[in-house]
Motif scaffolding. Structure first.
Motif, PDB file in Angstrom:
ATOM      1  N   GLU A 278      62.350  88.700 -18.727  1.00  0.00           N
ATOM      2  CA  GLU A 278      62.469  90.219 -18.409  1.00  0.00           C
ATOM      3  C   GLU A 278      63.641  90.727 -19.163  1.00  0.00           C
ATOM      4  OE1 GLU A 278      63.172  92.781 -14.336  1.00  0.00           O
ATOM      5  OE2 GLU A 278      62.838  90.853 -14.101  1.00  0.00           O
ATOM      6  N   ARG A 279      64.726  90.095 -18.929  1.00  0.00           N
ATOM      7  CA  ARG A 279      65.974  90.406 -19.667  1.00  0.00           C
ATOM      8  C   ARG A 279      66.059  90.756 -21.282  1.00  0.00           C
ATOM      9  NH1 ARG A 279      71.484  88.887 -17.033  1.00  0.00           N
ATOM     10  NH2 ARG A 279      72.010  90.589 -18.068  1.00  0.00           N
ATOM     11  N   THR A 280      65.112  89.680 -21.942  1.00  0.00           N
ATOM     12  CA  THR A 280      65.013  89.616 -23.277  1.00  0.00           C
ATOM     13  C   THR A 280      64.047  91.139 -23.601  1.00  0.00           C
ATOM     14  OG1 THR A 280      65.228  87.349 -23.514  1.00  0.00           O
ATOM     15  CG2 THR A 280      64.260  88.227 -25.282  1.00  0.00           C
ATOM     16  N   LEU A 281      63.215  91.327 -22.823  1.00  0.00           N
ATOM     17  CA  LEU A 281      62.217  92.168 -23.287  1.00  0.00           C
ATOM     18  C   LEU A 281      63.102  93.720 -22.932  1.00  0.00           C
ATOM     19  CD1 LEU A 281      58.955  91.099 -21.846  1.00  0.00           C
ATOM     20  CD2 LEU A 281      59.147  91.793 -24.056  1.00  0.00           C
ATOM     21  N   VAL A 282      63.620  93.633 -21.872  1.00  0.00           N
ATOM     22  CA  VAL A 282      64.412  94.980 -21.624  1.00  0.00           C
ATOM     23  C   VAL A 282      65.650  95.395 -22.603  1.00  0.00           C
ATOM     24  CG1 VAL A 282      66.139  96.088 -19.653  1.00  0.00           C
ATOM     25  CG2 VAL A 282      64.257  95.034 -19.076  1.00  0.00           C
ATOM     26  N   ALA A 283      66.464  94.213 -23.010  1.00  0.00           N
ATOM     27  CA  ALA A 283      67.259  94.260 -23.980  1.00  0.00           C
ATOM     28  C   ALA A 283      66.581  94.846 -25.541  1.00  0.00           C
ATOM     29  CB  ALA A 283      68.073  93.120 -24.196  1.00  0.00           C
ATOM     30  N   SER A 284      65.299  94.259 -25.531  1.00  0.00           N
ATOM     31  CA  SER A 284      64.691  94.376 -26.826  1.00  0.00           C
ATOM     32  C   SER A 284      64.504  95.988 -26.722  1.00  0.00           C
ATOM     33  CB  SER A 284      63.643  93.718 -27.250  1.00  0.00           C
ATOM     34  OG  SER A 284      64.010  92.276 -27.197  1.00  0.00           O
ATOM     35  N   LYS A 285      63.665  96.631 -25.645  1.00  0.00           N
ATOM     36  CA  LYS A 285      63.322  98.018 -25.804  1.00  0.00           C
ATOM     37  C   LYS A 285      64.456  98.741 -25.583  1.00  0.00           C
ATOM     38  CE  LYS A 285      59.216  96.924 -23.116  1.00  0.00           C
ATOM     39  NZ  LYS A 285      58.297  97.006 -21.817  1.00  0.00           N
ATOM     40  N   LYS A 286      65.484  98.626 -24.798  1.00  0.00           N
ATOM     41  CA  LYS A 286      66.717  99.552 -24.704  1.00  0.00           C
ATOM     42  C   LYS A 286      67.373  99.641 -26.047  1.00  0.00           C
ATOM     43  CE  LYS A 286      70.846  99.927 -21.887  1.00  0.00           C
ATOM     44  NZ  LYS A 286      71.746  99.332 -20.860  1.00  0.00           N
ATOM     45  N   THR A 287      67.225  98.633 -26.663  1.00  0.00           N
ATOM     46  CA  THR A 287      68.000  98.830 -28.157  1.00  0.00           C
ATOM     47  C   THR A 287      67.084  99.288 -29.339  1.00  0.00           C
ATOM     48  OG1 THR A 287      68.005  96.448 -28.617  1.00  0.00           O
ATOM     49  CG2 THR A 287      70.015  97.056 -27.370  1.00  0.00           C
ATOM     50  N   GLY A 288      66.059  99.567 -28.973  1.00  0.00           N
ATOM     51  CA  GLY A 288      65.215 100.036 -29.952  1.00  0.00           C
ATOM     52  C   GLY A 288      64.574  98.775 -30.932  1.00  0.00           C
TER      53      GLY A 288
ATOM     54  N   GLY B 244      71.932  80.542 -14.500  1.00  0.00           N
ATOM     55  CA  GLY B 244      71.074  79.987 -13.220  1.00  0.00           C
ATOM     56  C   GLY B 244      70.609  78.668 -13.544  1.00  0.00           C
ATOM     57  N   ASP B 245      69.373  78.422 -12.801  1.00  0.00           N
ATOM     58  CA  ASP B 245      68.669  77.220 -12.705  1.00  0.00           C
ATOM     59  C   ASP B 245      67.604  77.619 -13.645  1.00  0.00           C
ATOM     60  OD1 ASP B 245      66.633  75.174 -12.340  1.00  0.00           O
ATOM     61  OD2 ASP B 245      66.467  75.695 -10.095  1.00  0.00           O
ATOM     62  N   LEU B 246      67.342  76.753 -14.614  1.00  0.00           N
ATOM     63  CA  LEU B 246      66.446  77.186 -15.606  1.00  0.00           C
ATOM     64  C   LEU B 246      64.962  77.429 -15.326  1.00  0.00           C
ATOM     65  CD1 LEU B 246      66.080  77.693 -18.853  1.00  0.00           C
ATOM     66  CD2 LEU B 246      65.577  75.325 -19.158  1.00  0.00           C
ATOM     67  N   ILE B 247      64.303  76.365 -14.606  1.00  0.00           N
ATOM     68  CA  ILE B 247      63.091  76.599 -14.171  1.00  0.00           C
ATOM     69  C   ILE B 247      62.741  77.937 -13.365  1.00  0.00           C
ATOM     70  CG2 ILE B 247      61.018  75.481 -12.743  1.00  0.00           C
ATOM     71  CD1 ILE B 247      62.095  74.241 -15.387  1.00  0.00           C
ATOM     72  N   ASN B 248      63.841  78.109 -12.271  1.00  0.00           N
ATOM     73  CA  ASN B 248      63.580  79.329 -11.530  1.00  0.00           C
ATOM     74  C   ASN B 248      63.908  80.764 -12.497  1.00  0.00           C
ATOM     75  OD1 ASN B 248      62.615  77.929  -9.260  1.00  0.00           O
ATOM     76  ND2 ASN B 248      64.716  77.472  -8.858  1.00  0.00           N
ATOM     77  N   SER B 249      64.565  80.567 -13.368  1.00  0.00           N
ATOM     78  CA  SER B 249      65.074  81.649 -14.374  1.00  0.00           C
ATOM     79  C   SER B 249      64.228  82.058 -15.390  1.00  0.00           C
ATOM     80  CB  SER B 249      66.532  81.350 -14.789  1.00  0.00           C
ATOM     81  OG  SER B 249      67.569  81.139 -13.799  1.00  0.00           O
ATOM     82  N   ILE B 250      63.231  81.507 -15.466  1.00  0.00           N
ATOM     83  CA  ILE B 250      62.293  81.800 -16.690  1.00  0.00           C
ATOM     84  C   ILE B 250      61.818  83.191 -16.578  1.00  0.00           C
ATOM     85  CG2 ILE B 250      60.233  80.979 -17.755  1.00  0.00           C
ATOM     86  CD1 ILE B 250      60.902  78.366 -17.419  1.00  0.00           C
ATOM     87  N   PRO B 251      61.379  83.657 -15.451  1.00  0.00           N
ATOM     88  CA  PRO B 251      60.760  84.856 -15.541  1.00  0.00           C
ATOM     89  C   PRO B 251      61.880  86.149 -15.703  1.00  0.00           C
ATOM     90  CG  PRO B 251      59.909  83.929 -13.681  1.00  0.00           C
ATOM     91  CD  PRO B 251      61.053  83.037 -14.244  1.00  0.00           C
TER      92      PRO B 251
END
Length: 139
Positions: free
Chosen positions: A55-65, A44-51
């Motif tokens: 979020e995707r990093t946190l979700v993947a980290s939790k989902k995979t343990g 996406g557009d970096l500035i608008n994609s930061i949140p």
């Protein structure tokens, strides 16, 4: 003496720069060595994609343990991905990008790597950012 921080960073980088086929093999190998790992596509557009990136990093980290649902773990991952974003931001600001996030943890060491291809007319530029944190083993 073994440098665990560097090894975890290398694992995150390998995941971030890999193809999907390579990623599966890398994950299998790292899990045999007791690493917890994940990879996530982003764009996406970096500035608008930061949140969304955080979020995707946190979700993947939790989902995979990789992390548990503790604010200390979440803060470490959010801080590491923000560090990586800060490193690529000057090259990608205002431009579209696509890429991947590699996340690796071994014991209390966690690294997050952001590897992106930045669209600029018919040329693509590349950037890589890396964040590392130390988190306690809770529970």
């Amino acid at each position: 003496m073994k440098n665990i921080s560097a090894d975890v960073a290398k694992a995150a980088i390998k995941l971030a720069i890999s193809t999907r086929d390579e990623e599966k093999k890398i994950i299998e190998e790292l899990k045999k060595s007791n690493y917890s790992v994940a990879a996530v596509d982003i764009g996406g557009d970096l500035i608008n994609s930061i949140p969304k990136i955080i979020e995707r990093t946190l979700v993947a980290s939790k989902k995979t343990g990789i992390i548990k649902d503790y604010h200390v773990h979440e803060g470490a991952v959010a801080g590491a991905i923000m560090e990586a974003i800060t490193q690529v931001n000057p090259r990608a600001m205002g431009l579209n990008f696509g890429g991947k996030i590699g996340i690796a943890r071994y014991d209390e060491h966690i690294s997050v790597c952001l590897f992106i291809s930045i669209g600029l007319l018919h040329l693509n530029d590349l950037a890589i950012g890396l964040g590392h944190r130390s988190i306690p083993n809770i529970g």
